[in-house]
Design an enzyme around this catalytic site. Structure first.
Site, PDB file in Angstrom:
ATOM      1  N   CYS A  74       0.802  -1.371  -0.185  1.00 47.89           N
ATOM      2  CA  CYS A  74       0.037   0.022  -0.030  1.00 47.89           C
ATOM      3  C   CYS A  74       0.644   1.537  -0.231  1.00 47.89           C
ATOM      4  O   CYS A  74       0.516   2.164  -0.550  1.00 47.89           O
ATOM      5  CB  CYS A  74      -0.920   0.124   1.237  1.00 47.89           C
ATOM      6  SG  CYS A  74      -1.840  -1.277   1.426  1.00 47.89           S
ATOM      7  N   CYS A 108      -2.613  -0.660  11.928  1.00 50.99           N
ATOM      8  CA  CYS A 108      -2.538  -0.929  10.294  1.00 50.99           C
ATOM      9  C   CYS A 108      -2.315  -2.397  10.152  1.00 50.99           C
ATOM     10  O   CYS A 108      -3.057  -2.972   9.175  1.00 50.99           O
ATOM     11  CB  CYS A 108      -1.063  -0.322   9.564  1.00 50.99           C
ATOM     12  SG  CYS A 108      -1.704   0.245   8.247  1.00 50.99           S
ATOM     13  N   CYS A 175       7.144  16.730  35.343  1.00 48.76           N
ATOM     14  CA  CYS A 175       8.213  16.515  34.269  1.00 48.76           C
ATOM     15  C   CYS A 175       8.936  17.906  34.276  1.00 48.76           C
ATOM     16  O   CYS A 175      10.090  18.137  34.036  1.00 48.76           O
ATOM     17  CB  CYS A 175       7.502  16.372  32.762  1.00 48.76           C
ATOM     18  SG  CYS A 175       6.391  15.020  33.103  1.00 48.76           S
ATOM     19  N   HIS A 179      12.581  19.437  33.487  1.00 50.64           N
ATOM     20  CA  HIS A 179      13.226  19.412  32.072  1.00 50.64           C
ATOM     21  C   HIS A 179      12.548  20.898  31.605  1.00 50.64           C
ATOM     22  O   HIS A 179      12.949  21.123  30.436  1.00 50.64           O
ATOM     23  CB  HIS A 179      12.180  18.432  31.173  1.00 50.64           C
ATOM     24  CG  HIS A 179      12.666  16.870  31.549  1.00 50.64           C
ATOM     25  ND1 HIS A 179      14.155  16.554  31.060  1.00 50.64           N
ATOM     26  CD2 HIS A 179      11.872  15.885  32.124  1.00 50.64           C
ATOM     27  CE1 HIS A 179      14.102  15.206  31.469  1.00 50.64           C
ATOM     28  NE2 HIS A 179      12.837  14.890  32.049  1.00 50.64           N
ATOM     29  N   ARG A 216      10.453   4.943  27.563  1.00 44.96           N
ATOM     30  CA  ARG A 216      11.358   6.226  28.130  1.00 44.96           C
ATOM     31  C   ARG A 216      10.650   6.990  28.995  1.00 44.96           C
ATOM     32  O   ARG A 216      10.873   7.168  30.101  1.00 44.96           O
ATOM     33  CB  ARG A 216      11.859   7.044  26.954  1.00 44.96           C
ATOM     34  CG  ARG A 216      12.877   8.019  27.538  1.00 44.96           C
ATOM     35  CD  ARG A 216      14.107   7.328  28.397  1.00 44.96           C
ATOM     36  NE  ARG A 216      14.886   8.195  29.248  1.00 44.96           N
ATOM     37  CZ  ARG A 216      14.639   8.746  30.265  1.00 44.96           C
ATOM     38  NH1 ARG A 216      13.788   8.122  30.906  1.00 44.96           N
ATOM     39  NH2 ARG A 216      15.377   9.527  31.013  1.00 44.96           N
ATOM     40  N   CYS A 220      10.903   7.486  33.426  1.00 44.95           N
ATOM     41  CA  CYS A 220      10.592   8.768  33.912  1.00 44.95           C
ATOM     42  C   CYS A 220       9.736   8.645  35.114  1.00 44.95           C
ATOM     43  O   CYS A 220      10.049   8.990  36.217  1.00 44.95           O
ATOM     44  CB  CYS A 220      10.240   9.867  33.068  1.00 44.95           C
ATOM     45  SG  CYS A 220      11.850  10.917  32.873  1.00 44.95           S
TER      46      CYS A 220
END
Lengths: 259, 106
Positions: A74, A108, A175, A179, A216, A220
């Site tokens: 496809c 899919c 978070c 970060h 990942r 955390c």
């Protein structure tokens, strides 16, 4: 009076719509790694993640399931058809909801190839998603969350943003405490990154294997000693949606190499 | 058949050392770890690796549990005539892998 209120609302609305400040300058995760790990990532031979790319390339043209169709039947040549796929996920599908790249591949495989589901973090799924992600190397992240108010994607984005700023776990950290507020500083032997998704799936030396962004994120959660959301849960996808928006414009370079 | 990669410069100078790089996809499970249910994970490692240049063995390695997953080896060789580099390896379950690459001596 009513007019006055309306004006106040109009004046306030943009403030609510305004997104939280993003880290500046936007720095990819590889910049926070040791020189050795960075060198490994950008050396096309030494980067072990490329083994998954190679395997994915083989799987791409391998027929699967009742329909006996391969991905290539496809989608044709992935170098063309998948050039921006990784830059545009997670995204919203009318019949499937909000999916990240792995989720889209799973859907899919099950619905279009009529093949048995590929479990999360299975080697076949990671190989395919890493192969597809690799085609977008050098592309820039183009999230669509912000542009579709009130859609399911928007709701997922809002959920991700809430989670991003929510303190969790025994360490009671959100978070953004690392970060946004402390990136670039040292945490034990590590430099804290800005937490961008651009190099995932990545080979993590600590894991001794390649893993998805969801894995990942769970790491955390583990790090702050919070309850780990299951792979594929709406929470993790929502975080991915938020991270993509937060890293808008960042250049993709998958598969990464992380300590 | 296991997946691996081999990198050799396509053209080398006669008698001068050139680098051979090998990367093998393998979990290199030590046998000392346990899974989430506390069950021992059996050892699964590449334990033998051989490199031949022009049919002549130049390196034989016995790898152990101390080698990281997806072993990466780099070493040097010299050649006096064009030929093929061949790397073969096998793990403790009997699976094997093989990669080859040609080079010319300029």
């Amino acid at each position: 009076m009513k007019l006055g209120a309306a004006i106040v609302l109009l004046a306030v609305a943009p403030v609510f719509a305004q997104e939280p400040a993003r880290p500046a300058p936007l720095t990819p995760g590889s910049e926070f790694q040791s020189p050795e790990a960075r060198q490994m990532q950008f050396d096309d031979f030494a980067n072990p993640g490329l083994l998954w790319v190679e395997r994915g390339e083989k799987l791409w043209s391998q027929p699967r399931g009742e329909t006996n169709k391969s991905c290539a039947s496809c989608h044709g040549d992935a170098r063309q058809s998948m050039k921006t796929a990784a830059a545009r996920h997670p995204r919203y599908y009318e019949k499937l909801g909000v999916l990240d790249l792995e989720g889209r591949i799973k859907a899919c495989v099950v619905q279009n190839q009529k093949a048995p589901d590929l479990p999360w973090e299975s080697q076949d799924l990671l190989s395919l998603s890493t192969y597809v992600a690799r085609q977008a190397k050098g592309q820039h992240i183009v999230p669509s969350a912000g542009s579709q108010p009130a859609s399911a994607l928007r709701a997922s984005y809002e959920r991700g943003r809430r989670l991003y700023f929510e303190r969790q776990g025994q360490l009671n950290l959100a978070c953004n405490n690392c970060h946004d507020a402390n990136w670039g500083k040292t945490l034990l032997a590590e430099r804290i990154s800005q937490g961008h998704p651009g190099d995932w799936p990545a080979y993590r030396i600590e894991w001794q294997t390649l893993g998805s962004l969801q894995r990942r994120l769970r790491a955390c959660y583990f790090g702050v000693r919070a309850e780990l959301p299951p792979l594929g849960s709406p929470d993790l996808v929502a975080l991915e949606v938020y991270l993509a928006e937060r890293a808008k414009g960042l250049e993709l370079s998958p598969p990464g190499v992380r300590r | 058949m296991m997946l691996g990669k081999l990198q050799v410069p396509p053209s080398v100078k006669k008698g001068e050392p050139f680098e051979i790089r090998v990367l093998v996809q393998h979990p290199m499970e030590t046998g000392y770890r346990r899974d989430l249910n506390g069950m021992s994970i059996p050892m699964h490692i590449v334990d033998k690796l051989v490199c031949r240049v022009g049919g002549r063995e130049i390196l034989r390695a016995e790898l152990g549990t101390g080698i990281a997953a997806n072993p990466y080896l780099a070493f040097y060789a010299t050649a006096s005539e064009s030929g093929e580099v061949e790397v073969e390896w096998s793990d403790n379950r009997g699976d094997t892998g093989r990669v080859t690459a040609r080079f010319t001596v300029a």
